[in-house]
Design an enzyme around this catalytic site. Structure first.
Site, PDB file in Angstrom:
ATOM      1  N   ARG A 255       0.849  -1.194   0.000  1.00 26.41           N
ATOM      2  CA  ARG A 255       0.000   0.000   0.000  1.00 26.41           C
ATOM      3  C   ARG A 255       0.880   1.238   0.000  1.00 26.41           C
ATOM      4  NH1 ARG A 255      -4.571  -2.148   4.382  1.00 26.41           N
ATOM      5  NH2 ARG A 255      -5.095  -3.964   3.141  1.00 26.41           N
TER       6      ARG A 255
ATOM      7  N   SER B 159      -7.734  -1.092   1.002  1.00 22.93           N
ATOM      8  CA  SER B 159      -8.685  -1.374   2.072  1.00 22.93           C
ATOM      9  C   SER B 159      -9.393  -0.143   2.613  1.00 22.93           C
ATOM     10  CB  SER B 159      -7.949  -2.135   3.177  1.00 22.93           C
ATOM     11  OG  SER B 159      -8.835  -2.509   4.183  1.00 22.93           O
ATOM     12  N   HIS B 160      -9.124   0.170   3.881  1.00 23.24           N
ATOM     13  CA  HIS B 160      -9.814   1.259   4.570  1.00 23.24           C
ATOM     14  C   HIS B 160      -9.074   2.584   4.398  1.00 23.24           C
ATOM     15  CE1 HIS B 160      -6.713  -0.583   6.899  1.00 23.24           C
ATOM     16  NE2 HIS B 160      -6.583   0.518   7.592  1.00 23.24           N
TER      17      HIS B 160
ATOM     18  N   ASP C 299     -15.842  -1.263   4.865  1.00 20.85           N
ATOM     19  CA  ASP C 299     -14.726  -0.414   4.427  1.00 20.85           C
ATOM     20  C   ASP C 299     -14.653  -0.416   2.899  1.00 20.85           C
ATOM     21  OD1 ASP C 299     -13.788  -2.987   4.066  1.00 20.85           O
ATOM     22  OD2 ASP C 299     -11.733  -2.501   4.624  1.00 20.85           O
TER      23      ASP C 299
ATOM     24  N   ASP D 216     -13.000  -1.997   0.558  1.00 21.86           N
ATOM     25  CA  ASP D 216     -13.061  -3.255  -0.207  1.00 21.86           C
ATOM     26  C   ASP D 216     -14.047  -4.251   0.399  1.00 21.86           C
ATOM     27  OD1 ASP D 216     -11.304  -3.534   1.972  1.00 21.86           O
ATOM     28  OD2 ASP D 216     -10.224  -5.180   1.025  1.00 21.86           O
TER      29      ASP D 216
ATOM     30  N   ASP E 186     -14.351  -5.854   3.175  1.00 19.03           N
ATOM     31  CA  ASP E 186     -14.046  -7.021   4.014  1.00 19.03           C
ATOM     32  C   ASP E 186     -14.223  -6.698   5.497  1.00 19.03           C
ATOM     33  OD1 ASP E 186     -11.789  -5.412   4.099  1.00 19.03           O
ATOM     34  OD2 ASP E 186     -10.359  -7.027   3.730  1.00 19.03           O
ATOM     35  N   ARG E 187     -14.170  -5.408   5.863  1.00 18.01           N
ATOM     36  CA  ARG E 187     -14.395  -5.040   7.270  1.00 18.01           C
ATOM     37  C   ARG E 187     -15.873  -4.740   7.516  1.00 18.01           C
ATOM     38  NH1 ARG E 187      -9.488  -1.455   9.578  1.00 18.01           N
ATOM     39  NH2 ARG E 187      -7.807  -2.661   8.641  1.00 18.01           N
TER      40      ARG E 187
ATOM     41  N   THR F 252      -1.802 -10.749  13.842  1.00 17.18           N
ATOM     42  CA  THR F 252      -2.647  -9.872  13.027  1.00 17.18           C
ATOM     43  C   THR F 252      -2.379 -10.135  11.541  1.00 17.18           C
ATOM     44  OG1 THR F 252      -2.685  -8.202  14.720  1.00 17.18           O
ATOM     45  CG2 THR F 252      -3.107  -7.457  12.474  1.00 17.18           C
TER      46      THR F 252
ATOM     47  N   GLU G  78     -11.356 -10.398  14.226  1.00 18.48           N
ATOM     48  CA  GLU G  78     -10.289  -9.525  14.685  1.00 18.48           C
ATOM     49  C   GLU G  78     -10.876  -8.242  15.257  1.00 18.48           C
ATOM     50  OE1 GLU G  78      -6.620  -9.665  11.943  1.00 18.48           O
ATOM     51  OE2 GLU G  78      -8.345  -9.175  10.732  1.00 18.48           O
TER      52      GLU G  78
ATOM     53  N   SER H  25      -9.877  -5.454  14.568  1.00 14.68           N
ATOM     54  CA  SER H  25      -9.809  -4.416  13.532  1.00 14.68           C
ATOM     55  C   SER H  25     -11.022  -4.486  12.598  1.00 14.68           C
ATOM     56  CB  SER H  25      -8.515  -4.569  12.747  1.00 14.68           C
ATOM     57  OG  SER H  25      -8.447  -5.865  12.191  1.00 14.68           O
TER      58      SER H  25
ATOM     59  N   LYS I 167     -11.794 -11.970   5.325  1.00 15.03           N
ATOM     60  CA  LYS I 167     -12.875 -11.519   6.181  1.00 15.03           C
ATOM     61  C   LYS I 167     -13.972 -10.943   5.287  1.00 15.03           C
ATOM     62  CE  LYS I 167     -10.378  -7.283   7.359  1.00 15.03           C
ATOM     63  NZ  LYS I 167      -8.955  -7.521   7.047  1.00 15.03           N
TER      64      LYS I 167
HETATM   65  C1  G16 Z   1      -5.598  -6.029   7.235  1.00 13.93           C
HETATM   66  C2  G16 Z   1      -5.452  -7.458   7.671  1.00 13.93           C
HETATM   67  C3  G16 Z   1      -6.091  -7.659   9.005  1.00 13.93           C
HETATM   68  C4  G16 Z   1      -5.523  -6.682  10.007  1.00 13.93           C
HETATM   69  C5  G16 Z   1      -5.697  -5.276   9.500  1.00 13.93           C
HETATM   70  C6  G16 Z   1      -5.021  -4.245  10.386  1.00 13.93           C
HETATM   71  O1  G16 Z   1      -6.933  -5.725   6.999  1.00 13.93           O
HETATM   72  O2  G16 Z   1      -6.008  -8.353   6.750  1.00 13.93           O
HETATM   73  O3  G16 Z   1      -5.870  -8.977   9.416  1.00 13.93           O
HETATM   74  O4  G16 Z   1      -6.130  -6.829  11.257  1.00 13.93           O
HETATM   75  O5  G16 Z   1      -5.106  -5.166   8.239  1.00 13.93           O
HETATM   76  O6  G16 Z   1      -3.663  -4.485  10.360  1.00 13.93           O
HETATM   77  P1  G16 Z   1      -2.643  -3.473  11.001  1.00 13.93           P
HETATM   78  O7  G16 Z   1      -3.007  -3.416  12.459  1.00 13.93           O
HETATM   79  O8  G16 Z   1      -1.312  -4.091  10.733  1.00 13.93           O
HETATM   80  O9  G16 Z   1      -2.844  -2.124  10.358  1.00 13.93           O
HETATM   81  P2  G16 Z   1      -7.376  -4.753   5.819  1.00 13.93           P
HETATM   82  O10 G16 Z   1      -8.855  -4.596   5.988  1.00 13.93           O
HETATM   83  O11 G16 Z   1      -6.619  -3.468   6.014  1.00 13.93           O
HETATM   84  O12 G16 Z   1      -6.974  -5.453   4.568  1.00 13.93           O
END
Ligand code: G16
Length: 582
Positions: free
Chosen positions: A25, A124-125, A299, A301, A303-304, A367, A386, A388, A399
């Site tokens: 990213r 993602s977010h 979020d 994409d 998944d959250r 994580t 999770e 998050s 997710k």
């Molecule tokens: C990703 C991972 C998750 C993780 C999250 C936050 O999610 O797939 O398992 O909990 O990042 O990670 P970090 O605490 O390292 O920022 P996503 O939704 O960002 O793809």
């Protein structure tokens, strides 16, 4: 059929192409540099064995953020040049992350072909737009994110890359229209198929949940519903599932038109960034109108997820525990029982208590959703989640934000089956409070310090590791911060050995355990694109059901003070306040 030829383009490595918690990213301006995306894509092809690429089918799509359309055309051309047989693209380049996983696992092409992997284009977010973030990650044939062994290899390749292959004269494909386009190249035919972004995913959801039961709940005048896609890709699925399939009112949907810049917002479903939904659910300031009974958000994409009741927030750690506790009764997919449950390390122990009470296999992983995949492939885990805002199951290997909302609607439908014509419905808040009185409550909060100086963040973490060797000193500091906290009895750095493949992941977070079961965890986020983000996770268990109804920030105040004093947060980061509190 137009013919393409393969060009070998000379390049040189870029620094910093190491995939983080979930892919690479960076700011759009970084990705848009000549050769930058191409290097990462070629490094990925080179990291995968030939049989996963040559003659195979790949999925390429994402959350539709700015730069996705350019990236899709580049990846199509590089796929052709690297001997891929077919590329599947969701219409307009849109597929949610869980839908990509579903497509890899479930979709069968007209000639019987199946996909062997996918490039998912999302950060993602993180916000999108010309000055914001873009991202890319690779998912394997099980539908899950590439494991560390593969992402390490990809990174290694990015540091030595000298050339990449691309079919420069392949014309751009119109990804707005469903249908196939065929080309001919040195290794034979190459096809790009644009397909409906929702069909495979919707069929999968229908095979998991009792849509009729949810439909009845949504049709009940006493049950009101609201879903916010924050202008991410979830909107495409929300319209199809909640409106067309389940009959919800169109006015139930907020921000459900995907936008390249997410409408200028931060597409992160939490109490800070999902402002409109938070307000509508009666959790904002001056909320006057009667809020809906249920609120959900996704979020970028999709998944959250965030789950809200009327004037009530469900922590993600509680959400997964409650889904696990009710899954067998409420969700047909789980009617034969759960194989096991899992959570990421910083997630609260609410799920552990359910696992113990229901005698379920339980796993704690680092994580990163990729760590759940092995457990699921080995048939050891059905439901996982999770802190998050990620919740999901073994129906895919990501997710799944919409799945989580359907799981909650299923629980509500089941608890209200006999009450739809009665006086009062069982609410989200009722379900959570009942859960606390049965299992106890894990008060939980997370403080994020976003985009702090990377050097300062590293020093803070090193300081916390050093401190662990001197528990008397640790206890002196925490007692000075607030005498109400109990004693620290242990400190460590979380290390994980995968019980399926034996791989070891080190330095996964610094933990301090207290005598009364409380816990502090400190981690550096692996999903930011600039500077560093420090996450502080604060948790306290209360078993006495007469004490589970306190305000969580109030209950956790002493521990928060201890965490800030222990970490010397202000000293190392210059920050007196977190950016986000969840
Ligand atoms: C990703 C991972 C998750 C993780 C999250 C936050 O999610 O797939 O398992 O909990 O990042 O990670 P970090 O605490 O390292 O920022 P996503 O939704 O960002 O793809």
């Amino acid at each position: 059929m137009s013919t393409f030829k393969v060009s070998r383009i000379e390049t040189r490595p870029f620094d910093g192409q190491k995939p983080g918690t979930s892919g690479l990213r960076k700011k759009v301006k970084v990705f848009a540099q000549t050769h930058y995306l191409q290097n990462f894509v070629q490094a990925t092809f080179n990291a995968l064995t030939c049989d996963k690429i040559k003659g195979n089918t790949l999925v390429v799509s994402g959350d539709g953020r700015y730069y996705s359309k350019d990236a899709i055309q580049i990846i199509i051309k590089m796929s052709a040049a690297n001997g891929v047989r077919r590329v599947w693209v969701g219409q307009n380049g849109l597929l949610s992350t869980p839908a990509v996983s579903a497509v890899i696992r479930e979709r069968v092409g007209t000639d019987g072909s199946k996909a062997s992997g996918a490039f998912i284009l999302t950060a993602s977010h993180n916000p999108g737009g010309p000055t914001e973030d873009f991202g890319i990650k690779y998912n394997m044939e099980n539908g899950g994110p590439a494991p560390e062994g593969v992402t390490d290899k990809i990174y290694e390749n990015t540091t030595t890359i000298k050339e990449y292959l691309i079919a420069e004269n392949l014309p751009d494909v119109d990804i707005s229209k469903i249908g196939s386009t065929n080309f001919s190249g040195p290794e034979g035919e190459f096809e790009v198929e644009v397909f409906d972004s929702t069909d495979t995913y919707v069929n999968l959801m229908k095979s998991i949940f009792d849509f009729e039961a949810i439909k009845k709940l949504l049709a009940c005048p006493k049950f009101t519903f609201c879903y916010d896609s924050l202008h991410g890709v979830a909107g495409v699925y929300a319209k199809r599932i909640f409106i067309e399939e389940l009959g919800a009112n169109e006015s139930s949907l907020l921000n459900c038109t995907p936008k390249e810049d997410f409408g200028g917002g931060h597409p992160d479903p939490n109490l800070t960034y999902a402002k409109e939904l938070v307000q509508r659910m009666g959790l904002g300031k001056n909320s006057e109108v009667e809020p809906p009974e249920f609120g959900g958000a996704a979020d970028g994409d999709a998944d959250r997820n965030m789950i809200l009741g009327k004037r009530f927030f469900v922590t993600p750690s509680d959400s997964v525990a409650i889904i696990a506790a009710n899954a067998v009764e409420a969700i047909p997919y789980f009617s034969d029982g759960l194989k096991g449950v899992a959570r990421s390390m910083p997630t609260s122990a609410a799920l552990d208590v359910v696992a113990e009470a229901l005698n379920l296999k339980f796993f704690e992983v680092p994580t990163g959703w990729k760590f759940f995949g092995n457990l699921m492939d080995a048939g050891l885990c059905s439901v996982c989640g999770e802190e998050s805002f990620g919740t999901g199951s073994d129906h895919v290997r990501e997710k799944d934000g919409i799945w989580a909302v359907l799981a909650w609607l299923s629980i509500l439908a089941q608890k209200n089956k006999e009450k739809l014509n009665g006086e009062k419905l069982v609410t989200v808040e009722d379900i959570v409070r009942q859960h606390w009185s049965t299992y106890g409550r894990h008060y939980y909060t997370r403080y994020d310090y976003e985009n702090v100086d990377a050097g300062g963040a590293k020093e803070l973490m090193a300081h916390l590791v050093n401190l662990q060797s001197d528990l008397p000193q640790v206890n002196k500091i925490v007692k000075e911060a607030n005498s109400a906290v109990s004693n620290v009895i242990k400190g460590d750095e979380f290390e994980y050995k995968d019980s399926v493949d034996g791989s070891v992941s080190k330095h996964q977070g610094i933990r301090y355990f207290f005598e009364d079961g409380s816990r502090l965890v400190f981690r550096l986020s692996g999903t930011g694109s600039e500077g560093a983000t420090i996450r502080v996770y604060i948790e306290q268990y209360e078993k006495d059901s007469s004490k589970t109804g306190r305000d969580s920030q109030e209950a956790l105040k002493p521990l928060v003070e201890a965490a800030l004093r222990l970490s010397k947060m202000q000293e190392f980061t210059g920050r007196s306040e977190p950016t986000v509190i969840t």
